[in-house]
Enzyme design. Structure first.
Site, PDB file in Angstrom:
ATOM      1  N   HIS A 183       0.879  -1.182   0.000  1.00  0.00           N
ATOM      2  CA  HIS A 183       0.000   0.000   0.000  1.00  0.00           C
ATOM      3  C   HIS A 183       0.916   1.231   0.000  1.00  0.00           C
ATOM      4  O   HIS A 183       1.713   1.416  -0.907  1.00  0.00           O
ATOM      5  CB  HIS A 183      -0.911  -0.114   1.230  1.00  0.00           C
ATOM      6  CG  HIS A 183      -2.071   0.837   1.293  1.00  0.00           C
ATOM      7  ND1 HIS A 183      -2.430   1.682   0.272  1.00  0.00           N
ATOM      8  CD2 HIS A 183      -2.969   1.085   2.301  1.00  0.00           C
ATOM      9  CE1 HIS A 183      -3.497   2.382   0.642  1.00  0.00           C
ATOM     10  NE2 HIS A 183      -3.839   2.053   1.871  1.00  0.00           N
ATOM     11  N   HIS A 223      -2.159  -2.220  -9.799  1.00  0.00           N
ATOM     12  CA  HIS A 223      -3.205  -1.655  -8.942  1.00  0.00           C
ATOM     13  C   HIS A 223      -4.382  -2.606  -8.879  1.00  0.00           C
ATOM     14  O   HIS A 223      -4.685  -3.288  -9.853  1.00  0.00           O
ATOM     15  CB  HIS A 223      -3.662  -0.294  -9.480  1.00  0.00           C
ATOM     16  CG  HIS A 223      -4.355   0.520  -8.442  1.00  0.00           C
ATOM     17  ND1 HIS A 223      -5.702   0.461  -8.234  1.00  0.00           N
ATOM     18  CD2 HIS A 223      -3.857   1.364  -7.507  1.00  0.00           C
ATOM     19  CE1 HIS A 223      -6.018   1.262  -7.228  1.00  0.00           C
ATOM     20  NE2 HIS A 223      -4.916   1.814  -6.764  1.00  0.00           N
ATOM     21  N   ASP A 279       2.609   5.877  -6.753  1.00  0.00           N
ATOM     22  CA  ASP A 279       3.802   5.867  -5.901  1.00  0.00           C
ATOM     23  C   ASP A 279       5.108   5.903  -6.684  1.00  0.00           C
ATOM     24  O   ASP A 279       6.136   6.297  -6.142  1.00  0.00           O
ATOM     25  CB  ASP A 279       3.793   4.606  -5.012  1.00  0.00           C
ATOM     26  CG  ASP A 279       2.717   4.690  -3.965  1.00  0.00           C
ATOM     27  OD1 ASP A 279       2.568   5.763  -3.364  1.00  0.00           O
ATOM     28  OD2 ASP A 279       2.015   3.684  -3.761  1.00  0.00           O
TER      29      ASP A 279
HETATM   30  N1  COA Z   1       5.382  -6.440 -10.076  1.00  0.00           N
HETATM   31  C1  COA Z   1       5.402  -7.654 -10.641  1.00  0.00           C
HETATM   32  N2  COA Z   1       4.288  -8.374 -10.836  1.00  0.00           N
HETATM   33  C2  COA Z   1       3.124  -7.856 -10.418  1.00  0.00           C
HETATM   34  C3  COA Z   1       3.034  -6.589  -9.821  1.00  0.00           C
HETATM   35  C4  COA Z   1       4.238  -5.870  -9.646  1.00  0.00           C
HETATM   36  N3  COA Z   1       4.229  -4.662  -9.086  1.00  0.00           N
HETATM   37  N4  COA Z   1       1.753  -6.310  -9.520  1.00  0.00           N
HETATM   38  C5  COA Z   1       1.051  -7.370  -9.913  1.00  0.00           C
HETATM   39  N5  COA Z   1       1.875  -8.301 -10.454  1.00  0.00           N
HETATM   40  C6  COA Z   1       1.481  -9.595 -10.989  1.00  0.00           C
HETATM   41  C7  COA Z   1       1.257 -10.579  -9.853  1.00  0.00           C
HETATM   42  O1  COA Z   1       2.433 -11.245  -9.505  1.00  0.00           O
HETATM   43  C8  COA Z   1       0.199 -11.474 -10.431  1.00  0.00           C
HETATM   44  O2  COA Z   1       0.824 -12.365 -11.310  1.00  0.00           O
HETATM   45  P1  COA Z   1       0.283 -13.879 -11.429  1.00  0.00           P
HETATM   46  O3  COA Z   1      -1.140 -13.770 -11.927  1.00  0.00           O
HETATM   47  O4  COA Z   1       1.226 -14.506 -12.400  1.00  0.00           O
HETATM   48  O5  COA Z   1       0.352 -14.474 -10.048  1.00  0.00           O
HETATM   49  C9  COA Z   1      -0.642 -10.541 -11.274  1.00  0.00           C
HETATM   50  O6  COA Z   1       0.213  -9.453 -11.629  1.00  0.00           O
HETATM   51  C10 COA Z   1      -1.868 -10.014 -10.528  1.00  0.00           C
HETATM   52  O7  COA Z   1      -1.409  -9.365  -9.329  1.00  0.00           O
HETATM   53  P2  COA Z   1      -2.111  -9.488  -7.905  1.00  0.00           P
HETATM   54  O8  COA Z   1      -1.056  -9.394  -6.854  1.00  0.00           O
HETATM   55  O9  COA Z   1      -3.017 -10.673  -7.856  1.00  0.00           O
HETATM   56  O10 COA Z   1      -2.997  -8.186  -7.921  1.00  0.00           O
HETATM   57  P3  COA Z   1      -3.627  -7.505  -6.664  1.00  0.00           P
HETATM   58  O11 COA Z   1      -4.802  -6.760  -7.151  1.00  0.00           O
HETATM   59  O12 COA Z   1      -3.837  -8.460  -5.542  1.00  0.00           O
HETATM   60  O13 COA Z   1      -2.450  -6.519  -6.183  1.00  0.00           O
HETATM   61  C11 COA Z   1      -1.090  -4.692  -5.861  1.00  0.00           C
HETATM   62  C12 COA Z   1      -2.416  -5.175  -6.422  1.00  0.00           C
HETATM   63  C13 COA Z   1      -1.053  -3.178  -5.919  1.00  0.00           C
HETATM   64  C14 COA Z   1      -0.954  -5.144  -4.394  1.00  0.00           C
HETATM   65  C15 COA Z   1       0.055  -5.300  -6.697  1.00  0.00           C
HETATM   66  O14 COA Z   1      -0.029  -4.817  -8.029  1.00  0.00           O
HETATM   67  C16 COA Z   1       1.415  -5.010  -6.103  1.00  0.00           C
HETATM   68  O15 COA Z   1       1.879  -5.734  -5.220  1.00  0.00           O
HETATM   69  N6  COA Z   1       2.083  -3.909  -6.559  1.00  0.00           N
HETATM   70  C17 COA Z   1       3.350  -3.511  -5.989  1.00  0.00           C
HETATM   71  C18 COA Z   1       3.119  -2.687  -4.720  1.00  0.00           C
HETATM   72  C19 COA Z   1       2.563  -1.326  -5.008  1.00  0.00           C
HETATM   73  O16 COA Z   1       3.036  -0.623  -5.890  1.00  0.00           O
HETATM   74  N7  COA Z   1       1.589  -0.935  -4.201  1.00  0.00           N
HETATM   75  C20 COA Z   1       0.977   0.395  -4.285  1.00  0.00           C
HETATM   76  C21 COA Z   1      -0.392   0.289  -4.831  1.00  0.00           C
HETATM   77  S1  COA Z   1      -1.079   1.892  -5.177  1.00  0.00           S
END
Ligand code: COA
Length: 372
Positions: free
Chosen positions: A219, A258, A309
């Site tokens: 987050h 996201h 971010d």
């Molecule tokens: N880097 C690499 N791979 C990513 C990614 C990232 N930043 N964000 C998502 N993915 C991949 C996941 O590994 C997943 O791959 P898979 O289907 O092969 O397992 C796929 O994309 C879907 O991601 P998921 O984690 O299920 O999506 P979510 O909706 O649960 O998560 C976030 C959303 C924001 C938590 C996620 O994109 C993330 O961890 N981002 C990095 C942290 C971040 O920037 N947070 C600030 C958000 S505003």
């Protein structure tokens, strides 16, 4: 068992709100019906804060009064100063704010909810003071006066950090990021605040919990993690190769992806523009091209886009803000969205208590302790 669709409540509508839209077709990101781009281009953070907390744009006299009110709420009680001095110098600053707001709830308890607007304004005004008092005490050994003449939260923050009034370019850039960070519907920290509020708890408790949720790297903590990432590379070519390797290793690239947006985060355009402007201003020829290279690889390889971010990290870096203060800046802004949601939850409260699919063992026979 929880289905893929409902894992992490993805795609689940968990309530109604008047405050914000995120990723709605034709609306994008709006606060109280106003487009984020109009707010970023034309509003001050204080105007956006008033809009979120009061539901309408302020008139000039309402805005003047509001700015004066926030300025008069910046002072730290002595007991809170003592607590801030006791928190270790190497504590994560998010923990400082979490403890600070929780302690404030003891010495300035909310009582009944008739004073909630004032409590929200007090928290908005005091967070930069709290953070900077602790920071300057432990880094420079000084007990700063947190009551500056700066009209804006951004100016106040930078003034306390650098011990001098900021350049307008820096003040304005920070102000814009505060607008972009102010509100984002049912994100994890806001939802945490609403869950706590739903029990009829006080605002300090809800905000303490929200800070705990925002702290994590999935987050708010992503802006600090994004800075750590781009700092590793000294050229666009190195960034491209490095991120490709990280993706091959299945590493998460912080500042990308996201839960709600699918093709872009509207806030990124604004942050990216500011990052370029500030890079040119300081003559840094590395971080911006590195950031752009990471953005290109992420889109080409994963169809993942930079979220708010990612470029916020270099924006803050270029104005001389230490990386460990990036996520606390998010708190100084998001307190507006949290407080708006806390008040909205209270206005039509229902305890938030969902159900779970049970996936544990079937009913077991009791085993006396000697037979286990
Ligand atoms: N880097 C690499 N791979 C990513 C990614 C990232 N930043 N964000 C998502 N993915 C991949 C996941 O590994 C997943 O791959 P898979 O289907 O092969 O397992 C796929 O994309 C879907 O991601 P998921 O984690 O299920 O999506 P979510 O909706 O649960 O998560 C976030 C959303 C924001 C938590 C996620 O994109 C993330 O961890 N981002 C990095 C942290 C971040 O920037 N947070 C600030 C958000 S505003």
């Amino acid at each position: 068992m929880a289905t893929k669709k409902t894992g992490g409540l993805a795609g689940v509508t968990a309530g109604a709100t008047h405050i914000c839209t995120v990723g709605k077709e034709g609306a994008g990101l709006t606060y109280r019906g106003y487009d984020i781009y109009d707010l970023a281009d034309n509003a001050s953070f204080e105007e956006a804060a008033f809009l979120l907390l009061h539901g309408h744009l302020p008139t000039q006299s309402e805005l003047d009064d509001y700015i004066a009110k926030l300025k008069s709420n910046r002072g730290l009680p002595d007991a809170l100063k003592n607590v801030l001095e006791m928190i270790p110098a190497d504590a994560p600053p998010m923990d400082v704010l979490r403890t600070g707001v929780s302690f404030l709830g003891n010495i300035e308890p909310e009582g009944d909810f008739s004073n909630q607007q004032n409590v929200a304004d007090r928290l908005l005004a005091i967070f930069p003071s709290m953070l900077m008092y602790w920071h300057r005490y432990h880094t420079d050994g000084v007990k700063i006066d947190t009551e500056t003449d700066d009209d804006s939260v951004a100016g106040h923050f930078l003034h306390l950090l650098h011990d001098e009034a900021p350049r307008e370019l820096h003040r304005k850039s920070l102000d814009t990021t505060l607008i972009l960070y102010a509100e984002h519907e049912f994100n994890a920290s806001t939802f945490a605040a609403r869950v706590i509020t739903g029990t009829l708890s006080d605002m300090h408790s809800a905000v303490t919990g929200a800070i705990g949720a925002l702290r994590g790297p999935l987050h708010g903590g992503a802006n600090e993690a994004a800075m750590a990432l781009i700092s590793k590379f000294d050229s666009a070519e190195a960034a491209t190769a490095g991120v490709q390797q990280m993706l091959a290793n299945k590493d998460l690239i912080m500042g990308f992806g996201h839960r709600v947006y699918t093709t872009s985060d509207p806030r990124n355009v604004v942050n990216k523009r500011m990052s370029k402007m500030l890079a040119d201003d300081v003559g840094n020829r590395i971080l911006y091209p590195v950031s752009e290279a990471v953005e290109t690889v992420m889109w080409d390889e994963k169809k993942l886009f930079a979220n708010a971010d990612f470029f916020a990290a270099s924006v803050y870096h270029f104005m001389g803000i230490p990386t460990y203060l990036f996520t606390p800046i998010f708190v100084c802004s998001r307190i507006t969205g949290w407080a708006a949601h806390i008040m909205e939850q209270r206005a039509d409260n229902k305890l938030i208590r969902p159900a779970a699919d049970y996936i544990g063992p079937s009913l077991q026979e009791w085993i006396p302790i000697d037979n286990r």
